[in-house]
Design a protein around this motif. Structure first.
Motif, PDB file in Angstrom:
ATOM      1  N   SER A   1      45.845  50.570  41.476  1.00 53.90           N
ATOM      2  CA  SER A   1      46.523  49.456  40.807  1.00 53.90           C
ATOM      3  C   SER A   1      45.948  49.229  39.420  1.00 53.90           C
ATOM      4  N   ILE A   2      46.782  48.706  38.521  1.00 55.82           N
ATOM      5  CA  ILE A   2      46.464  48.444  37.111  1.00 55.82           C
ATOM      6  C   ILE A   2      45.587  49.559  36.513  1.00 55.82           C
ATOM      7  N   PHE A   3      45.963  50.800  36.782  1.00 55.18           N
ATOM      8  CA  PHE A   3      45.199  51.961  36.327  1.00 55.18           C
ATOM      9  C   PHE A   3      45.013  51.944  34.809  1.00 55.18           C
ATOM     10  N   ARG A   4      46.098  51.694  34.079  1.00 56.38           N
ATOM     11  CA  ARG A   4      46.008  51.721  32.620  1.00 56.38           C
ATOM     12  C   ARG A   4      45.046  50.672  32.092  1.00 56.38           C
ATOM     13  N   TYR A   5      45.103  49.456  32.636  1.00 59.19           N
ATOM     14  CA  TYR A   5      44.255  48.392  32.129  1.00 59.19           C
ATOM     15  C   TYR A   5      42.778  48.655  32.407  1.00 59.19           C
ATOM     16  N   ARG A   6      42.487  49.356  33.486  1.00 64.35           N
ATOM     17  CA  ARG A   6      41.097  49.719  33.750  1.00 64.35           C
ATOM     18  C   ARG A   6      40.591  50.694  32.685  1.00 64.35           C
TER      19      ARG A   6
ATOM     20  N   GLY B   1      50.381  40.750  30.746  1.00 64.90           N
ATOM     21  CA  GLY B   1      49.113  41.479  30.732  1.00 64.90           C
ATOM     22  C   GLY B   1      48.606  41.765  29.331  1.00 64.90           C
ATOM     23  N   ILE B   2      49.485  42.202  28.435  1.00 61.40           N
ATOM     24  CA  ILE B   2      49.077  42.528  27.070  1.00 61.40           C
ATOM     25  C   ILE B   2      48.502  41.305  26.367  1.00 61.40           C
TER      26      ILE B   2
ATOM     27  N   LEU C   1      53.129  33.955  37.638  1.00 59.70           N
ATOM     28  CA  LEU C   1      52.262  35.109  37.418  1.00 59.70           C
ATOM     29  C   LEU C   1      52.706  36.265  38.310  1.00 59.70           C
ATOM     30  N   SER C   2      52.832  37.432  37.724  1.00 58.41           N
ATOM     31  CA  SER C   2      53.193  38.607  38.513  1.00 58.41           C
ATOM     32  C   SER C   2      51.968  39.092  39.289  1.00 58.41           C
ATOM     33  N   PRO C   3      52.169  39.856  40.371  1.00 60.92           N
ATOM     34  CA  PRO C   3      51.023  40.390  41.124  1.00 60.92           C
ATOM     35  C   PRO C   3      50.063  41.205  40.260  1.00 60.92           C
ATOM     36  N   ASN C   4      50.588  41.998  39.329  1.00 62.04           N
ATOM     37  CA  ASN C   4      49.718  42.775  38.452  1.00 62.04           C
ATOM     38  C   ASN C   4      48.913  41.884  37.511  1.00 62.04           C
TER      39      ASN C   4
ATOM     40  N   LEU D   1      44.940  41.736  37.093  1.00 63.24           N
ATOM     41  CA  LEU D   1      44.342  41.885  35.768  1.00 63.24           C
ATOM     42  C   LEU D   1      43.340  40.776  35.485  1.00 63.24           C
ATOM     43  N   LEU D   2      43.659  39.548  35.867  1.00 61.75           N
ATOM     44  CA  LEU D   2      42.741  38.434  35.655  1.00 61.75           C
ATOM     45  C   LEU D   2      41.413  38.669  36.383  1.00 61.75           C
ATOM     46  N   ARG D   3      41.488  39.259  37.565  1.00 62.63           N
ATOM     47  CA  ARG D   3      40.257  39.567  38.308  1.00 62.63           C
ATOM     48  C   ARG D   3      39.472  40.671  37.610  1.00 62.63           C
ATOM     49  N   MET D   4      40.180  41.667  37.069  1.00 66.22           N
ATOM     50  CA  MET D   4      39.501  42.747  36.368  1.00 66.22           C
ATOM     51  C   MET D   4      38.853  42.246  35.082  1.00 66.22           C
TER      52      MET D   4
END
Length: 361
Positions: free
Chosen positions: A13-18, A293-294, A314-317, A321-324
Motif C-alpha cells: 500500500s501507498i508504495f509511491r509515497y514510501r 495525498g499530494i 478522507l480516503s483509505p489511502n 499516508l497520515l500514519r506514514m
C-alpha cells in the motif's frame, strides 16, 4: 532522524509515497511481504517501472529486490533531475500514476526537470493527464511552485496499447510556502475537456451533451470543449472520455473524470463524470479526494510554520499516508471536525525541509 537507520514497512500500500518520503528524507527503507500471500506475489511491473524512473532522476540510489519480488530495500541518492529525460510507463498503469509522484519530488531536485513520459494518458485506475494539468498542478502554486511548471499532451494513448506521450517540466525551489487552504467559497463555473482518439469526432460531442444535461441543472456556466486526436497523435488504441473541473470563487478546484471501458456508450461516460464531480463538490473540502495525498505531503515539507487544509471524507489511502508521515517525518496532523460543513480541517507544523541540492541564487 538518523539517515543510517532504515525504516521497515510491510505490504504494497501507498508504495509511491514510501519511496517519495525516503527520497526526500534520505532515509533507507525496507519493504517486506509485498503481496506475499497472493497467487502472483511480489512487485508489479508498473512498480518496478516507477523505481526505474526514480533512478533516472537520481544519482547514487540503490535498489535491492529479492528473487520473488516480495522484499526490497531502497537507499535514496541525490535528486539530480535534468532535461531531455525519457521514460516508458508501460501499459499497466497510466502516465498520471507516475506524474503524481513526480509532482512531489521534482521541485526538490538539483536541476529543473524536463521528462517525456510515454504510455497510457487516460484510464480509470489513475488520474488522467488532463485532470493533473487542470486540477493538481494549480495546487502547487499555493506552495510557491508555479513559473516553469508545465504539462503538455503530445499524443493521446488509450487502453490497451497506449502510445500516448506527454512532456512534463518542473522548476526547482529552495523552500515551499506554508498554505492556508480553508476558505472554499461557492462554485462559480465548470470547465472541462472531452477527448477522443481514433473514433468519430461526434463521440466527444455526445459526451459533452450528456455531462451538461446534469450540470446545467445546478449551474449555468458550464463549458466543455472537445479534443479530437487522429493519425500518429492518436496513439495505438481507440478511446474517449472526459475530464471536468469545478472552480469556486476562492480558487478551489474539484476534478472528476470518466473513461470509456467495457463497451460504455458516450452518454454513459458523460453522466458518470458529471455525477462524480457533484459528489466531490458535496464533500466540502478545499482539495478533492484524488489530491489529498499530494497536498498533505507537501504541507509537511513546508517551513516551520502552520499549514492548514480543509478536506472532505478522507480516503483509505490518505489515512495510511497520515500514519506514514507520522513514522517517517515525525509529524502528526491535528484534525478538527467542522460540523457546519461536515468537513475536516487538518493542520500541521512543517519540518522546515530545504532543497540542499539547489544552489543559492
Amino acid at each position: 532522524m538518523s539517515k543510517n537507520q532504515s525504516l521497515n514497512f510491510k505490504g504494497c500500500s501507498i508504495f509511491r509515497y514510501r519511496i517519495i518520503a525516503s527520497t526526500l528524507t534520505g532515509k533507507a527503507i525496507r519493504i517486506s511481504d509485498i503481496r506475499a500471500n497472493t497467487e502472483s506475489p511480489g512487485l508489479r511491473d508498473f512498480e518496478a517501472s516507477f523505481l526505474r524512473m526514480i533512478e533516472k532522476l537520481s544519482n547514487g540510489c540503490m535498489i535491492e529486490i529479492n528473487d520473488t519480488g516480495t522484499k526490497m530495500r531502497y537507499k535514496p541518492g541525490v535528486l539530480v533531475g535534468g532535461t531531455g529525460l525519457e521514460h516508458d510507463c508501460g501499459k499497466t498503469r497510466g502516465i498520471g500514476w507516475f506524474l503524481e509522484a513526480l509532482l512531489c519530488i521534482a521541485p526538490f531536485a538539483k536541476n529543473p526537470v524536463a521528462i517525456t513520459l510515454t504510455g497510457i494518458t487516460n484510464e480509470e485506475t489513475s488520474l488522467c493527464v488532463d485532470t493533473l494539468r487542470t486540477v493538481t498542478m494549480p495546487l502547487l502554486k499555493h506552495f510557491g511552485i508555479s513559473e516553469g511548471l508545465e504539462l503538455r499532451v503530445l499524443k493521446r494513448g488509450a487502453r490497451p496499447n497506449g502510445g500516448g506521450e506527454v512532456l512534463f517540466r518542473c522548476p526547482v525551489v529552495k523552500t515551499l510556502k506554508p498554505v492556508n487552504l480553508v476558505n472554499i467559497g461557492h462554485v462559480r463555473r465548470v470547465r472541462g475537456v472531452a477527448y477522443a482518439s481514433k473514433v468519430s469526432p461526434q463521440v466527444p460531442n455526445r459526451v459533452v451533451d450528456s455531462a451538461k444535461s446534469i450540470l446545467n441543472k445546478v449551474l449555468p456556466d458550464v463549458y466543455v470543449y472537445t479534443d479530437h486526436f487522429k493519425g500518429n497523435n492518436a496513439g495505438n488504441s481507440s478511446g474517449y472520455g472526459v475530464s471536468l473541473v469545478a472552480e469556486t470563487t476562492n480558487g478551489c478546484l474539484y476534478g472528476a473524470e470518466a473513461c470509456a471501458e467495457g463497451g460504455q456508450i458516450p452518454e454513459d461516460v458523460g453522466l458518470i463524470a458529471a455525477k462524480r464531480l457533484l459528489q466531490e463538490v458535496s464533500q466540502g473540502g478545499f482539495v478533492d479526494t484524488s489530491n489529498q495525498g499530494i497536498v498533505l505531503l507537501l504541507a509537511v515539507c513546508c517551513p516551520e510554520d502552520v499549514s492548514r487544509v480543509r478536506l472532505g471524507r478522507l480516503s483509505p489511502n490518505t489515512i495510511k499516508l497520515l500514519r506514514m508521515i507520522r513514522d517517517v517525518f515525525g509529524v502528526v496532523y491535528r484534525i478538527k471536525a467542522d460540523d457546519a460543513t461536515k468537513s475536516l480541517v487538518l493542520s500541521c507544523v512543517g519540518v522546515g525541509f530545504k532543497n540542499m541540492a539547489k544552489g543559492i541564487a
